[in-house]
Scaffold this active site. Structure first.
Site, PDB file in Angstrom:
ATOM      1  CB  THR A  90       0.387  14.461   8.357  1.00 25.00           C
ATOM      2  OG1 THR A  90       0.013  15.190   8.918  1.00 25.00           O
ATOM      3  CG2 THR A  90       2.163  14.998   8.199  1.00 25.00           C
ATOM      4  N   GLY A 111       1.228   5.619   0.803  1.00 28.34           N
ATOM      5  CA  GLY A 111      -0.341   6.594   0.429  1.00 28.34           C
ATOM      6  C   GLY A 111       0.021   7.724  -0.601  1.00 28.34           C
ATOM      7  N   GLY A 129      -3.796   9.047   4.431  1.00 27.66           N
ATOM      8  CA  GLY A 129      -3.029   9.833   2.582  1.00 27.66           C
ATOM      9  C   GLY A 129      -4.241   9.134   1.430  1.00 27.66           C
ATOM     10  NE  ARG A 135      -2.217   3.506   2.695  1.00 31.30           N
ATOM     11  CZ  ARG A 135      -1.459   4.512   3.432  1.00 31.30           C
ATOM     12  NH1 ARG A 135      -0.540   4.549   3.243  1.00 31.30           N
ATOM     13  NH2 ARG A 135      -2.748   5.933   3.241  1.00 31.30           N
TER      14      ARG A 135
HETATM   15  N1  ASP Z   1      -0.017  10.003   5.404  1.00 33.54           N
HETATM   16  C1  ASP Z   1       0.546   9.008   5.068  1.00 33.54           C
HETATM   17  C2  ASP Z   1      -0.062   7.909   5.224  1.00 33.54           C
HETATM   18  O1  ASP Z   1      -1.224   7.714   4.346  1.00 33.54           O
HETATM   19  C3  ASP Z   1       0.188   8.534   6.821  1.00 33.54           C
HETATM   20  C4  ASP Z   1       0.096   9.945   8.093  1.00 33.54           C
HETATM   21  O2  ASP Z   1       0.103  11.153   7.547  1.00 33.54           O
HETATM   22  O3  ASP Z   1       0.618   9.276   9.323  1.00 33.54           O
HETATM   23  O4  ASP Z   1       0.841   6.895   4.101  1.00 33.54           O
END
Ligand code: ASP
Length: 371
Positions: A268, A247, A271, A245
């Protein structure tokens, strides 16, 4: 009517009236206090903005206690840490990215090497690892005792529809707690029995991560006095993800985007939602068309909300944060919700800022309030 020269200027830059002079400033997600300070030191010494943000996020990548990035990042569902990163260098308008990278704790440095040493922007998976090893990056196990425990605890919470788990006591075991999943804030008694040698606070941490899989990540954006800008995002991604996977973090235009004629943005949080609104690019484009950073971020959050027809019950199941830095140093952080729940408590969403002194946390603007 605008003439051709005005049209061209408008297509790439903000009207002069909306901008002030550039200055040294670094912003980041809330885990970015030390990274912002490090990046600021490099800016003050006249270093490059991309080198500054990378050196900043390297601190989190090598910190075993940041369980959302690099070493110690929470693993995928098979217990393997897989890292994603992307970056953009404003002065040269170049980009680099790496996804589903295993065993190298500095995906940001690998992304930079891809940008500088290849004619490509992104490498993924095993071949990204081969590339990194060829360049001399050290291969190491990124799972720590702490993240391994959290993974094991998560596995023991998995149940099939009949309430059975292959990672709990077998049918033939003596009665040992109720073995049922529960969403209680504290670890249930059956878990305590299964991990008798683990300290209470460590078990509480592992339980919290199992029942509230984290989103984490670090995004860091920098501007210097010459008006140069860069940005980077690096992450171990969603805890317990399906192997492979990817993100938003390694997607240029979602996890990070920089156009130093306008500004930079990053994200963040969940995702999958960001990819569907191409968040970082959307925010930079919003700023290009005159929105201040705060409005640019809120507009992007509204697009996320619209994808669920603004249904707060469904939106309440995740959070997502955006960060924006305009070329004149005006900045904003914003989140879908005003806070996140950790160990049963609401903690307000913040982001890190350093404009030359000590790094500080500032409040994010938010679209909705959790009560
Ligand atoms: N944005 C990141 C992802 O979806 C995860 C995160 O920011 O915690 O992989």
């Amino acid at each position: 009517m605008i003439n051709r020269r005005e049209w061209l200027a408008g297509a790439v830059a903000l009207p002069a009236a909306q901008t002030g002079a550039a200055r040294n400033i670094v912003i980041a997600s809330s885990n970015g206090l030390r990274p912002c300070a490090k990046a600021m030191d490099i800016l003050k010494a006249g270093g490059d903005t991309l080198d500054a943000v990378i050196a900043g996020v390297n601190i989190q990548e090598e910190d075993p206690n940041d369980d959302s990035v690099g070493l110690g990042g929470l693993p995928n569902e098979e217990g393997v840490v897989e890292l994603d990163a992307s970056l953009m260098h404003g002065p040269t308008r170049r980009a680099g990215a790496v996804a589903a990278l295993r065993n190298i704790k500095y995906p940001s440095k690998v992304a930079k090497a891809i940008m500088e040493q290849t004619d490509h922007v992104m490498l993924v998976g095993d071949n990204a690892l081969r590339f990194a090893k060829a360049l001399g990056f050290l291969e190491e196990n990124l799972l720590t005792e702490k993240s391994r425990l959290a993974w094991l605890v998560w596995k023991s919470t998995l149940r099939d529809p009949k309430g059975h788990s292959n990672w709990s006591d077998g049918l033939d075991a003596p009665a040992n707690g109720d073995g049922k999943p529960t969403a209680s804030a504290e670890p249930p008694a059956w878990l305590r029995d299964r991990f008798p040698h683990v300290a209470d606070d460590l078990l509480a941490y592992a339980w919290d991560r199992a029942v509230h899989p984290i989103t984490g990540t670090i995004n860091c954006l920098a501007l210097n006095t010459k008006g140069e800008m860069s940005g980077v995002t690096t992450t171990s991604g969603l805890a317990w993800k399906i192997p492979g996977r990817v993100g938003d973090s390694p997607i240029v235009g979602a996890g990070v985007y920089v156009d130093q004629e306008v500004g930079a943005a990053g994200s963040t949080g969940r995702g999958e939602e960001n990819i569907r609104v191409a968040g970082a690019h959307t925010i930079v484009e919003n700023m290009r068309h005159g929105m201040p950073p705060k409005d640019a971020v809120l507009d992007c959050l509204k697009r996320v909300s619209r994808n669920y027809n603004h249904d707060r019950a469904r939106l309440g199941k995740f959070d997502i944060n955006f960060y924006a830095l305009r070329k004149d140093g005006v900045y904003a952080g914003g989140s879908l919700w005003n806070g996140g729940i950790s160990r049963g408590k609401l903690s307000p969403r913040k982001f890190a800022v350093n404009d030359g002194g000590a790094s500080r946390l500032e409040d994010c603007v938010s679209l909705y309030e959790r009560r």
